[in-house]
Structures are given as structure tokens and as C-alpha cells.
Scaffold this active site. Structure first.
Site, PDB file in Angstrom:
ATOM      1  N   ASP A  32       0.832  -1.207   0.000  1.00 16.58           N
ATOM      2  CA  ASP A  32       0.000   0.000   0.000  1.00 16.58           C
ATOM      3  C   ASP A  32       0.865   1.255   0.000  1.00 16.58           C
ATOM      4  O   ASP A  32       1.983   1.253   0.517  1.00 16.58           O
ATOM      5  CB  ASP A  32      -0.927  -0.020   1.230  1.00 16.58           C
ATOM      6  CG  ASP A  32      -2.092   0.955   1.079  1.00 16.58           C
ATOM      7  OD1 ASP A  32      -2.369   1.384  -0.058  1.00 16.58           O
ATOM      8  OD2 ASP A  32      -2.717   1.283   2.098  1.00 16.58           O
TER       9      ASP A  32
ATOM     10  N   LEU B 256      10.637 -20.753  -4.808  1.00 14.29           N
ATOM     11  CA  LEU B 256       9.749 -19.787  -4.148  1.00 14.29           C
ATOM     12  C   LEU B 256       8.395 -19.858  -4.836  1.00 14.29           C
ATOM     13  O   LEU B 256       8.331 -19.888  -6.064  1.00 14.29           O
ATOM     14  CB  LEU B 256      10.342 -18.370  -4.298  1.00 14.29           C
ATOM     15  CG  LEU B 256       9.502 -17.183  -3.844  1.00 14.29           C
ATOM     16  CD1 LEU B 256       9.386 -17.159  -2.313  1.00 14.29           C
ATOM     17  CD2 LEU B 256      10.116 -15.865  -4.308  1.00 14.29           C
TER      18      LEU B 256
ATOM     19  N   HIS C 259       2.193   3.239  -9.091  1.00 13.85           N
ATOM     20  CA  HIS C 259       1.956   1.809  -9.329  1.00 13.85           C
ATOM     21  C   HIS C 259       3.111   1.205 -10.131  1.00 13.85           C
ATOM     22  O   HIS C 259       3.546   0.091  -9.874  1.00 13.85           O
ATOM     23  CB  HIS C 259       0.634   1.589 -10.070  1.00 13.85           C
ATOM     24  CG  HIS C 259      -0.575   2.038  -9.282  1.00 13.85           C
ATOM     25  ND1 HIS C 259      -0.725   1.758  -7.942  1.00 13.85           N
ATOM     26  CD2 HIS C 259      -1.678   2.752  -9.634  1.00 13.85           C
ATOM     27  CE1 HIS C 259      -1.877   2.267  -7.519  1.00 13.85           C
ATOM     28  NE2 HIS C 259      -2.463   2.887  -8.522  1.00 13.85           N
TER      29      HIS C 259
HETATM   30  C1  IPE Z   1      -5.467  -2.732  -0.003  1.00  7.47           C
HETATM   31  O1  IPE Z   1      -5.142  -1.404  -0.205  1.00  7.47           O
HETATM   32  C2  IPE Z   1      -5.452  -3.480  -1.280  1.00  7.47           C
HETATM   33  C3  IPE Z   1      -4.166  -3.506  -1.978  1.00  7.47           C
HETATM   34  C4  IPE Z   1      -3.012  -3.054  -1.571  1.00  7.47           C
HETATM   35  C5  IPE Z   1      -4.210  -4.160  -3.247  1.00  7.47           C
HETATM   36  P1  IPE Z   1      -6.252  -0.260  -0.275  1.00  7.47           P
HETATM   37  O2  IPE Z   1      -5.500   1.004  -0.418  1.00  7.47           O
HETATM   38  O3  IPE Z   1      -7.248  -0.580  -1.323  1.00  7.47           O
HETATM   39  O4  IPE Z   1      -6.950  -0.378   1.151  1.00  7.47           O
HETATM   40  P2  IPE Z   1      -7.855   0.642   1.947  1.00  7.47           P
HETATM   41  O5  IPE Z   1      -8.935   1.078   0.989  1.00  7.47           O
HETATM   42  O6  IPE Z   1      -6.997   1.794   2.344  1.00  7.47           O
HETATM   43  O7  IPE Z   1      -8.363  -0.126   3.129  1.00  7.47           O
HETATM   44  C1  IPE Z   2      -1.730   0.203  -3.332  1.00  8.50           C
HETATM   45  O1  IPE Z   2      -1.479   1.559  -3.361  1.00  8.50           O
HETATM   46  C2  IPE Z   2      -1.972  -0.367  -4.704  1.00  8.50           C
HETATM   47  C3  IPE Z   2      -3.364  -0.758  -4.964  1.00  8.50           C
HETATM   48  C4  IPE Z   2      -4.343  -0.757  -4.123  1.00  8.50           C
HETATM   49  C5  IPE Z   2      -3.661  -1.211  -6.317  1.00  8.50           C
HETATM   50  P1  IPE Z   2      -2.644   2.624  -3.317  1.00  8.50           P
HETATM   51  O2  IPE Z   2      -3.040   2.934  -4.718  1.00  8.50           O
HETATM   52  O3  IPE Z   2      -3.739   2.166  -2.428  1.00  8.50           O
HETATM   53  O4  IPE Z   2      -1.889   3.866  -2.684  1.00  8.50           O
HETATM   54  P2  IPE Z   2      -2.470   4.902  -1.640  1.00  8.50           P
HETATM   55  O5  IPE Z   2      -2.975   4.136  -0.461  1.00  8.50           O
HETATM   56  O6  IPE Z   2      -3.560   5.658  -2.346  1.00  8.50           O
HETATM   57  O7  IPE Z   2      -1.297   5.774  -1.317  1.00  8.50           O
HETATM   58 MG    MG Z   3      -4.142   2.447  -0.428  1.00  6.83          MG
END
Ligand code: IPE
Ligand code: IPE
Ligand code: MG
Length: 253
Positions: free
Chosen positions: A29, A140, A46
Site C-alpha cells: 500500500d 519460491l 503503481h
Molecule cells: C489494499 O489497499 C489493497 C491492496 C493493496 C491491493 P487499499 O488502499 O485498497 O486499502 P484501503 O482502501 O486503504 O483499506
Molecule cells: C496500493 O497503493 C496499490 C493498490 C491498491 C492497487 P494505493 O493505490 O492504495 O496507494 P495509496 O494508499 O492511495 O497511497
Molecule cells: Mg491504499
């Protein structure tokens, strides 16, 4: 090209000391915030996140971790703006096209868990091919959770059990666990979430029952081998009691 710098011989030595978690599960995240801080579009975060993942796969292999499971796209992430979802799908497609050969060369088994019917035919075909190509690799097991939700996984397992015609008496934790997406893998020893939030966000629910949890403020694109080592170092300080007392655990070891 080899992803790893150390030989597999070291793996055994590390494993016997139980210093290294067998299975690490990660919520990657913070990509969006990483990009925002640099005044870049979210997709740039990303893209950088895919690079970070490459480094973490390599580091896990070098350290003797045998299972790595990452949350790439949750069943709730479809709620994001259409543009971002489209770009994430393109990135997933490109990664499948470009990275699988290298995983295979490095003896890495590739798996995807989640409701694959949500993805395009092209992505589904690439996933099937990659899983088939790498199915006998043993160094792995790298699993990507995509269109995955922990609640979805439990429900689909119950559906499969019921389709087999089991009676209420036959339902047990073991019977149910055999139908989860990760039925053939050990439960995670260490869970890592980057990005500062301290929640599970519908990732593995059943499997995390006794997993050691580690949260870090690092944003995923910044998470490197040193950050992984810090998480493993934290894991090593934990005493896993599984309901027993500390004295019992020490007497047994
Ligand atoms: C969780 O992250 C899912 C992934 C990293 C793929 P999110 O950014 O979607 O989670 P919330 O919405 O903050 O809980
Ligand atoms: C995690 O990073 C990747 C996915 C959920 C696909 P985020 O896109 O949730 O990044 P933040 O949380 O907005 O910084
Ligand atoms: Mg996020």
C-alpha cells in the site's frame, strides 16, 4: 538472468534456525501517496511499485523464504476511478507479459488467487499460461492476490463444500481449509502492510489467524531489501505461543 545472489545451500541453514518466515504475505500500500508527494500521476506510483516488488521477490528468494503472497488488487478496488482501474489492468497485463519468463528462469512458481472472471480474457489466458509454465518450480511460490477478498475466499470455499454434498457434521475447519485458494500452502508466518494503515482490508482473513503482524509507514515503492530485513528482524523477536504459555513454548524448544 539469475535474480538471486546466494545459493540454495544457504537456505537450509537459515531455515533450521527458524529465523526466516516460511511464508510472507504483504499488502503493498501507498503507491498513490508516493506519486502524489512527487506531483506525479497515481499510475507512476503503481509502476514504481512493480519495481519494488521485483526487488522484494529477489530478496525473499535470497533469504530462503519459500512463499510470498502479495495483495495487488482487492475486490473493492473496482470502486476506484475508471481511469485508474484501466491503467492498473494494463500494468498487470504488461507485468504478466514481461516478468513471467524471468520468474521461471529463477525457479519461481507463479500463482494468482482471486475471482479471475473479473479480468479480461487476455489476462486470464496469460495467468493460466504462467501458472502452467511455472507449476513445477520449487524455490519460491510467488502468489498474487488479484480481484481477491478474504470474505470471497471463505464463501467460495463453503460453496465448494456444499456442492460436494457435505452434511453439517462433516464440516470442520480442516474440511473448509482444503477449499481455500491457498489450500496447498502454509499459512503466513509474517504479514507486512506498508503505507501506514493498520488494517487487513479484506486480505487473507482465515489464514492470518496466528500470523505475526508488521505495519510500517514506508510507502510501497520505497520498500526495499533493507525494509524487508527490518520486518524479518521484528518477526524474529516475536514469541509465537499459539495459545500456550511462554513457559510451555520454551520447554518445547
Ligand atoms: C489494499 O489497499 C489493497 C491492496 C493493496 C491491493 P487499499 O488502499 O485498497 O486499502 P484501503 O482502501 O486503504 O483499506
Ligand atoms: C496500493 O497503493 C496499490 C493498490 C491498491 C492497487 P494505493 O493505490 O492504495 O496507494 P495509496 O494508499 O492511495 O497511497
Ligand atoms: Mg491504499
Amino acid at each position: 538472468m539469475s535474480l538471486f545472489r546466494v545459493s540454495t545451500r544457504n537456505k537450509q541453514a537459515i531455515r533450521e534456525t527458524h529465523d526466516v518466515p516460511r511464508h510472507i504475505a504483504i499488502i503493498m500500500d501507498g503507491n498513490g501517496r508516493w506519486a502524489k508527494r512527487r506531483l506525479m500521476p497515481r499510475v507512476a506510483g503503481h509502476r514504481k511499485g512493480v519495481e519494488a516488488l521485483r526487488g522484494v521477490i529477489r530478496a525473499c528468494g535470497e533469504r530462503g523464504v519459500t512463499h510470498l503472497t502479495v495483495f495487488a488488487f482487492s475486490s473493492e478496488n473496482w470502486r476506484r476511478p475508471q481511469d485508474e482501474v484501466t491503467l492498473l489492468m494494463e500494468l498487470f497485463l504488461r507485468a504478466l507479459e514481461n516478468e513471467v519468463a524471468r520468474l521461471h528462469e529463477n525457479d519461481i512458481r507463479f500463482r494468482v488467487i482471486g475471482d479471475l472472471s473479473g479480468f479480461s480474457e487476455r489476462i486470464q489466458a496469460l495467468i493460466r499460461d504462467a501458472e502452467m509454465l511455472t507449476r513445477n518450480n520449487t524455490r519460491l511460490t510467488f502468489t498474487v492476490a488479484a480481484n481477491y477478498g478474504g470474505r470471497w475466499d471463505i464463501v467460495q470455499a463453503v460453496k465448494k463444500l456444499m456442492a460436494e454434498g457435505v452434511t453439517p457434521e462433516e464440516i470442520s475447519e480442516t474440511a473448509l481449509a482444503q477449499h481455500f485458494s491457498m489450500a496447498d500452502m502454509p499459512e503466513p508466518d509474517l504479514f507486512i502492510r506498508t503505507g501506514g494503515e493498520q488494517r487487513i482490508s479484506n486480505f487473507l482473513l482465515w489464514q492470518l489467524a496466528y500470523t505475526e503482524l508488521y505495519f510500517t509507514d514506508s510507502l510501497w515503492p520505497d520498500f526495499d531489501a533493507d525494509a524487508l530485513d527490518a520486518a524479518i528482524a521484528s518477526y524474529r523477536t516475536r514469541e509465537r505461543r499459539f495459545g500456550r504459555t511462554s513457559e510451555q513454548v520454551r520447554a518445547a524448544s
